[in-house]
Scaffold this motif. Sequence first.
Motif, PDB file in Angstrom:
ATOM      1  N   SER A  74       0.597  -1.236   0.143  1.00 31.33           N
ATOM      2  CA  SER A  74      -0.228  -0.075   0.072  1.00 31.33           C
ATOM      3  C   SER A  74       0.875   0.984  -0.409  1.00 31.33           C
ATOM      4  O   SER A  74       0.460   2.401  -0.460  1.00 31.33           O
ATOM      5  CB  SER A  74      -0.816  -0.087   1.363  1.00 31.33           C
ATOM      6  OG  SER A  74      -0.569  -0.095   2.424  1.00 31.33           O
ATOM      7  N   ILE A  75       2.105   1.206   0.894  1.00 36.71           N
ATOM      8  CA  ILE A  75       3.005   2.637   1.213  1.00 36.71           C
ATOM      9  C   ILE A  75       3.305   2.474  -0.874  1.00 36.71           C
ATOM     10  O   ILE A  75       3.402   3.689  -1.437  1.00 36.71           O
ATOM     11  CB  ILE A  75       3.936   1.959   2.009  1.00 36.71           C
ATOM     12  CG1 ILE A  75       3.689   1.917   3.510  1.00 36.71           C
ATOM     13  CG2 ILE A  75       4.986   3.417   1.523  1.00 36.71           C
ATOM     14  CD1 ILE A  75       4.908   2.010   4.480  1.00 36.71           C
ATOM     15  N   SER A  76       4.039   1.663  -1.148  1.00 37.99           N
ATOM     16  CA  SER A  76       4.638   1.949  -3.178  1.00 37.99           C
ATOM     17  C   SER A  76       2.775   3.051  -3.693  1.00 37.99           C
ATOM     18  O   SER A  76       4.008   3.295  -4.516  1.00 37.99           O
ATOM     19  CB  SER A  76       5.352   0.868  -3.394  1.00 37.99           C
ATOM     20  OG  SER A  76       4.773   0.078  -3.273  1.00 37.99           O
ATOM     21  N   LEU A  77       1.957   1.873  -3.349  1.00 37.53           N
ATOM     22  CA  LEU A  77       0.736   2.204  -4.047  1.00 37.53           C
ATOM     23  C   LEU A  77       0.334   3.403  -4.173  1.00 37.53           C
ATOM     24  O   LEU A  77       0.558   4.610  -5.235  1.00 37.53           O
ATOM     25  CB  LEU A  77      -0.455   1.330  -3.813  1.00 37.53           C
ATOM     26  CG  LEU A  77      -1.247   1.741  -4.723  1.00 37.53           C
ATOM     27  CD1 LEU A  77      -1.646   1.143  -6.052  1.00 37.53           C
ATOM     28  CD2 LEU A  77      -2.262   0.996  -3.937  1.00 37.53           C
ATOM     29  N   PHE A  78       0.190   3.896  -2.786  1.00 37.47           N
ATOM     30  CA  PHE A  78      -0.274   5.627  -2.826  1.00 37.47           C
ATOM     31  C   PHE A  78       1.078   6.499  -3.575  1.00 37.47           C
ATOM     32  O   PHE A  78       0.958   7.451  -3.978  1.00 37.47           O
ATOM     33  CB  PHE A  78      -0.492   5.877  -0.936  1.00 37.47           C
ATOM     34  CG  PHE A  78      -1.456   5.495  -0.032  1.00 37.47           C
ATOM     35  CD1 PHE A  78      -2.661   5.809  -0.801  1.00 37.47           C
ATOM     36  CD2 PHE A  78      -1.688   4.308  -0.956  1.00 37.47           C
ATOM     37  CE1 PHE A  78      -4.159   5.762  -0.235  1.00 37.47           C
ATOM     38  CE2 PHE A  78      -3.065   3.801  -0.364  1.00 37.47           C
ATOM     39  CZ  PHE A  78      -4.616   3.895  -0.303  1.00 37.47           C
ATOM     40  N   GLU A  79       2.005   6.494  -3.137  1.00 38.36           N
ATOM     41  CA  GLU A  79       3.805   6.837  -3.500  1.00 38.36           C
ATOM     42  C   GLU A  79       3.804   7.177  -5.339  1.00 38.36           C
ATOM     43  O   GLU A  79       3.040   7.797  -5.380  1.00 38.36           O
ATOM     44  CB  GLU A  79       5.014   6.759  -2.756  1.00 38.36           C
ATOM     45  CG  GLU A  79       4.905   7.141  -1.476  1.00 38.36           C
ATOM     46  CD  GLU A  79       6.010   6.386  -0.320  1.00 38.36           C
ATOM     47  OE1 GLU A  79       6.998   5.479  -1.517  1.00 38.36           O
ATOM     48  OE2 GLU A  79       6.626   5.913   0.270  1.00 38.36           O
ATOM     49  N   CYS A  80       3.123   5.830  -5.664  1.00 33.45           N
ATOM     50  CA  CYS A  80       3.331   5.678  -7.487  1.00 33.45           C
ATOM     51  C   CYS A  80       2.236   6.880  -7.933  1.00 33.45           C
ATOM     52  O   CYS A  80       2.366   7.626  -8.702  1.00 33.45           O
ATOM     53  CB  CYS A  80       2.958   5.138  -8.056  1.00 33.45           C
ATOM     54  SG  CYS A  80       2.717   4.293  -9.340  1.00 33.45           S
ATOM     55  N   PHE A  81       1.139   6.772  -7.592  1.00 32.09           N
ATOM     56  CA  PHE A  81      -0.576   8.047  -7.623  1.00 32.09           C
ATOM     57  C   PHE A  81      -0.291   8.952  -7.297  1.00 32.09           C
ATOM     58  O   PHE A  81      -0.492   9.565  -7.820  1.00 32.09           O
ATOM     59  CB  PHE A  81      -1.397   6.472  -6.896  1.00 32.09           C
ATOM     60  CG  PHE A  81      -2.094   5.889  -7.973  1.00 32.09           C
ATOM     61  CD1 PHE A  81      -2.509   6.517  -8.916  1.00 32.09           C
ATOM     62  CD2 PHE A  81      -1.474   4.937  -7.783  1.00 32.09           C
ATOM     63  CE1 PHE A  81      -3.585   5.244 -10.289  1.00 32.09           C
ATOM     64  CE2 PHE A  81      -2.276   3.476  -8.750  1.00 32.09           C
ATOM     65  CZ  PHE A  81      -3.181   3.519  -9.678  1.00 32.09           C
ATOM     66  N   GLU A  82       0.134   9.447  -6.349  1.00 33.07           N
ATOM     67  CA  GLU A  82       1.088  10.266  -5.711  1.00 33.07           C
ATOM     68  C   GLU A  82       1.851  11.621  -6.409  1.00 33.07           C
ATOM     69  O   GLU A  82       1.491  12.684  -6.879  1.00 33.07           O
ATOM     70  CB  GLU A  82       1.514  10.974  -4.140  1.00 33.07           C
ATOM     71  CG  GLU A  82       0.500  11.060  -3.182  1.00 33.07           C
ATOM     72  CD  GLU A  82       0.829  10.850  -1.697  1.00 33.07           C
ATOM     73  OE1 GLU A  82       1.905  11.327  -1.807  1.00 33.07           O
ATOM     74  OE2 GLU A  82       0.470  10.674  -0.720  1.00 33.07           O
ATOM     75  N   GLN A  83       2.722  10.873  -6.856  1.00 33.73           N
ATOM     76  CA  GLN A  83       3.664  11.308  -7.607  1.00 33.73           C
ATOM     77  C   GLN A  83       3.574  11.278  -9.556  1.00 33.73           C
ATOM     78  O   GLN A  83       4.307  11.902 -10.472  1.00 33.73           O
ATOM     79  CB  GLN A  83       5.215  10.236  -7.756  1.00 33.73           C
ATOM     80  CG  GLN A  83       6.127  10.766  -6.485  1.00 33.73           C
ATOM     81  CD  GLN A  83       6.758   9.740  -6.259  1.00 33.73           C
ATOM     82  OE1 GLN A  83       6.704   9.284  -7.210  1.00 33.73           O
ATOM     83  NE2 GLN A  83       7.058  10.213  -4.461  1.00 33.73           N
ATOM     84  N   ARG A  84       2.566  10.517  -9.986  1.00 30.24           N
ATOM     85  CA  ARG A  84       1.911  10.276 -10.990  1.00 30.24           C
ATOM     86  C   ARG A  84       1.379  11.496 -11.874  1.00 30.24           C
ATOM     87  O   ARG A  84       0.338  12.015 -11.372  1.00 30.24           O
ATOM     88  CB  ARG A  84       0.498   8.611 -11.273  1.00 30.24           C
ATOM     89  CG  ARG A  84       0.239   8.510 -12.762  1.00 30.24           C
ATOM     90  CD  ARG A  84      -0.029   7.086 -12.259  1.00 30.24           C
ATOM     91  NE  ARG A  84      -0.674   6.640 -13.588  1.00 30.24           N
ATOM     92  CZ  ARG A  84      -1.066   5.202 -13.774  1.00 30.24           C
ATOM     93  NH1 ARG A  84      -2.255   4.899 -13.084  1.00 30.24           N
ATOM     94  NH2 ARG A  84      -1.152   4.986 -14.739  1.00 30.24           N
ATOM     95  N   ARG A  85       1.604  11.449 -13.045  1.00 31.07           N
ATOM     96  CA  ARG A  85       1.459  13.033 -13.878  1.00 31.07           C
ATOM     97  C   ARG A  85      -0.656  12.405 -14.434  1.00 31.07           C
ATOM     98  O   ARG A  85      -0.555  11.136 -14.612  1.00 31.07           O
ATOM     99  CB  ARG A  85       1.949  12.966 -14.816  1.00 31.07           C
ATOM    100  CG  ARG A  85       3.348  13.274 -14.978  1.00 31.07           C
ATOM    101  CD  ARG A  85       4.184  13.750 -15.802  1.00 31.07           C
ATOM    102  NE  ARG A  85       3.049  14.640 -16.593  1.00 31.07           N
ATOM    103  CZ  ARG A  85       3.598  15.022 -18.078  1.00 31.07           C
ATOM    104  NH1 ARG A  85       3.864  14.128 -19.044  1.00 31.07           N
ATOM    105  NH2 ARG A  85       2.793  15.925 -18.736  1.00 31.07           N
TER     106      ARG A  85
END
Length: 105
Positions: A74-85
């Motif tokens: 879940s941590i990597s998932l949320f970080e990925c979507f926060e940084q995603r354009r």
Amino acid sequence: MKTEKARASSDLGKICIRRSGTALCPLCDKVVDLLTFESAAEVFKTDIQDVEYLAKSGAVHRVHNRKGMVMVCSISLFECFEQRRTRLLDSHFAEEMLRSVGKSF
């Protein structure tokens, strides 16, 4: 009242406590909540193939739960979507939305 079963294991000198929805993510080096690919897609209003692609590319961490099922950190998932354009919508979708509110494109 819901009870949690915990299991302690030792891996290379580290003690890891696993509950049904958590595991040690080796890339984050933290105990994280796990999500199924379906749940991850639902949370971010995307399709499962998008989450699978992110996991295969390494943008989102894959972790096996105690039953051996591949799940998403879940941590990597949320970080990925926060940084995603933000992706632009195609014109067909924009036209459909405008029609639904009574305007033309």
